[in-house]
Every structure is written in structure tokens, then in C-alpha cells.
Design an enzyme around this catalytic site. Structure first.
Site, short mmCIF file in Angstrom:
data_model
loop_
_atom_site.label_atom_id
_atom_site.label_comp_id
_atom_site.label_asym_id
_atom_site.label_seq_id
_atom_site.Cartn_x
_atom_site.Cartn_y
_atom_site.Cartn_z
N GLY A 27 -0.48 4.88 -0.93
CA GLY A 27 -1.52 5.51 -0.10
C GLY A 27 -0.97 6.66 0.71
O GLY A 27 0.21 7.02 0.63
N GLN A 28 -1.86 7.25 1.52
CA GLN A 28 -1.51 8.47 2.27
C GLN A 28 -0.31 8.22 3.20
O GLN A 28 0.64 9.00 3.22
CB GLN A 28 -2.71 8.94 3.10
CG GLN A 28 -2.49 10.29 3.77
CD GLN A 28 -3.46 10.57 4.91
OE1 GLN A 28 -4.17 9.68 5.38
NE2 GLN A 28 -3.49 11.80 5.37
N TYR A 42 -15.30 -1.37 8.20
CA TYR A 42 -13.87 -1.10 8.39
C TYR A 42 -13.48 -1.33 9.85
O TYR A 42 -12.49 -1.99 10.15
CB TYR A 42 -13.59 0.34 7.95
CG TYR A 42 -12.24 0.90 8.29
CD1 TYR A 42 -11.07 0.35 7.77
CD2 TYR A 42 -12.13 2.03 9.11
CE1 TYR A 42 -9.82 0.91 8.07
CE2 TYR A 42 -10.91 2.59 9.40
CZ TYR A 42 -9.76 2.02 8.88
OH TYR A 42 -8.54 2.58 9.18
N GLY A 83 0.84 -1.21 0.00
CA GLY A 83 0.00 0.00 0.00
C GLY A 83 0.87 1.25 0.00
O GLY A 83 0.53 2.26 0.63
C1 AKB Z 1 -10.99 6.90 8.38
O1 AKB Z 1 -11.51 8.01 8.54
O2 AKB Z 1 -11.61 5.90 7.99
C2 AKB Z 1 -9.53 6.75 8.73
C3 AKB Z 1 -9.35 6.23 10.11
C4 AKB Z 1 -9.66 7.08 11.27
O3 AKB Z 1 -8.94 5.12 10.28
N1 AKB Z 1 -8.85 8.00 8.58
#
Ligand code: AKB
Length: 316
Positions: A13-14, A141, A10
Site C-alpha cells: 500500500g501507499q 472506515y 499491507g
Molecule cells: C482517506 O482519505 O480515507 C485516508 C485517511 C484520511 O485516512 N487518506
């Protein structure tokens, strides 16, 4: 002393973009293999196209380069994950389990897998959220990160794999844009402000969230990874704090440099996600175990972002 070869998964990515040069400084450019789904136009150092959900491709890469450490930074974030929860779960878990299994089988020395404040949800204290809280996340997530944290602890306990992790707050950086997160507004607002545009904010003005400036996030990552193994008491993931602010407070901080900035508040589905997350984080365990101290507050971060982006957006 053993020479390490580090793989970043990755890398486009950022966090990967900003971490790559630091790892190159520590291990030498040729000893850091950047990987992602696509090769960037200007890769510095070795780069491999890699789909981390493919176990054979990952094993082959690790063997060819004699990789000894992995930084696994590829994941679908909170807001994007909600558009297709099963896809997000599948991708996040497949990549994670591949990384852990290949690391075990190839006997890697160390592995870094980030977690997130998204692991918290209803039933966790929202102020100064403790390290050991009830974890009932509101997003797919968050669910995948809670599962990941438990897999990390399992691989450490059962196989002795030295895998380390931080629960990143929203990360603010100028190097590249985040993608698909709930905290992304805090980066996007700087880009619009510096170009003289009005900003449409997808969170309400009083929504307080924990954030961290990229320099602090990277220093925390390096400090954790370089800490002696016996100082690491948390094998799920460490709480990590930088600063906490609302969109209104960030707007006021930017207006000190760019007074003409106007912000329109248009909360969308991300508002409910933000309201399920902590407002501030208790990171006393990280401070105790490996000496964590943040360096950037809201005003120092804002000054740094404005200075850096002024160069990026300088008229040719
Ligand atoms: C998100 O906003 O999903 C991420 C995180 C806080 O993991 N930046």
C-alpha cells in the site's frame, strides 16, 4: 540488546511501500518481512503472501519468522468503504483483532496500528481539532478506526501490549498511489499535472483538509515507535498534523511550476465525507510527549513532489 524482526502487513500500500526501506535501514533487510495479499514484481527482502483476516496464517508467519514487532497497515479506506460498509467493517475489524490477539499470544514487543482523521465527525471542532474530541464519524472506515483506537487502549491496559498509533491526515507521496480515500485527489492532481493533463477534482475548490507529506508521516511513525514507553501518554491514537490546504490552494502551488494546469471541480459523494472531517488538527500532545515537529508545508511539499515525479515521468 534484543534483535527485532518486523512484520509489515499491507506492505504494497501507499504507506507500506515507503516505510519498508526505512525499516530495512533500521533493522536490516533480512529482519523485515513484508506481507500483502499479492507478491509484488520486485520485492526487496523477504516477502510473504498473507491474508491478515486469517488468524492461523498470521500466527504461523509470526512463529516461523520469530516476529517481534508488527506494523499493521492494511485497511479499507473512507471512500471505498462506503461502497460496501459491512464488507469494510468486517475486513478492518477482523484483521485488527487478529493482529492484536496474535501479538498478545506471541508476546510481541511492539505493534503499530494507524488511525485517521476519519475518526472525527459531527460535534468535533473543525478548526485545530483537539486530541480529546467527541468521535462521531461519518463513514464506516471512521467507525472502524474509532473502534480500533478503543481496542488498542484495551489491549494496552488489560494485557500490557505496547501498541502505538497515529491519526494520519491525508498522506501525500510520489512513491505509489493511495487507494480509496477522500484525500486521494491531492496525490492524483500531481500525476495529471506533470503529464500535462487537465484534472477533474472530486472535491470543491474551497474544501480544506489536513494533509501530511510522506517523509513527515514516516518520520512521525518512526519517532513514535522509537520513543521511550513511559513517554507515551495516549494509548488510543495521537493527533498528527503536517499542513492544511484546499484544492484551490494546492492548484495555485502547483501552477507555480506548471502554469498550464487546469482543474475542473466536480464534487461527488466524497464532498460530504470531507465536510465532516477537520480542516486542521491540534497535535500539541504529540509535540509534548515525543517531540513531534512537521518539516513540510504546502510549498516545500509541492516542490518535492514535482521534482520527484519529473524523474518518474521523464521521457525515455
Ligand atoms: C482517506 O482519505 O480515507 C485516508 C485517511 C484520511 O485516512 N487518506
Amino acid at each position: 540488546m534484543q534483535r527485532d524482526t518486523v512484520l509489515i502487513i499491507g506492505a504494497n500500500g501507499q504507506i507500506g511501500t515507503a516505510l519498508l526501506p526505512l525499516l530495512q535501514d533500521q533493522f536490516g533487510t533480512d529482519n523485515v518481512i513484508a506481507s500483502d495479499l499479492q507478491k509484488p514484481d520486485h520485492a526487496t527482502g523477504p516477502f510473504e503472501v498473507l491474508d491478515a483476516t486469517n488468524p492461523d496464517a498470521l500466527t504461523d508467519l509470526v512463529r516461523r519468522h520469530k516476529v517481534t514487532q508488527i506494523y499493521h497497515l492494511a485497511a479499507v479506506l473512507s471512500a471505498k468503504g462506503e461502497s460496501d460498509p459491512l464488507w469494510a467493517w468486517d475486513l478492518n475489524m477482523k484483521a485488527l483483532l487478529n493482529v492484536l490477539e496474535v501479538s498478545r499470544l506471541q508476546q510481541l514487543r511492539k505493534v503499530f496500528v494507524p488511525s485517521s482523521i476519519a475518526v472525527f465527525g459531527d460535534d468535533a471542532l473543525r478548526n485545530n481539532t483537539p486530541q480529546n474530541s467527541v468521535l462521531k464519524p461519518s463513514t464506516v472506515y471512521g467507525i472502524s478506526k474509532v473502534a480500533a483506537e478503543n481496542w488498542l487502549a484495551y489491549y494496552h491496559k488489560r494485557y500490557g501490549l505496547d501498541v502505538r498509533s497515529l491519526r494520519y491526515p491525508g498522506v501525500i507521496s510520489y512513491q505509489s498511489m493511495p487507494g480509496g480515500g477522500t484525500t486521494d485527489y491531492a496525490v492524483a492532481i500531481f500525476h495529471e499535472a506533470i503529464q500535462g493533463h487537465a484534472f477533474d477534482c472530486f472535491l470543491a475548490e474551497d474544501t480544506r483538509l489536513p494533509m501530511i507529506y510522506m517523509d513527515d508521516a514516516l518520520r512521525a511513525t518512526m519517532e513514535l515507535m522509537n520513543a521511550p514507553e513511559d513517554s507515551i501518554s495516549v494509548r488510543t491514537s495521537y493527533n498528527l498534523a503536517g499542513m492544511s490546504f484546499t484544492p484551490a490552494e494546492l492548484t495555485a502551488a502547483i501552477q507555480r511550476y506548471l502554469p498550464e494546469l487546469t482543474v475542473n471541480y466536480k464534487p461527488d459523494f466524497r464532498q460530504a465525507i470531507a465536510e465532516s472531517w477537520p480542516m486542521s488538527i491540534d497535535d500539541s500532545v504529540a509535540r509534548r510527549d515525543w517531540g513531534w515537529q512537521p518539516g513540510f508545508d504546502l510549498s516545500r511539499m509541492t516542490e518535492e513532489m514535482i521534482n520527484q515525479l519529473s524523474v518518474v515521468y521523464q521521457p525515455a
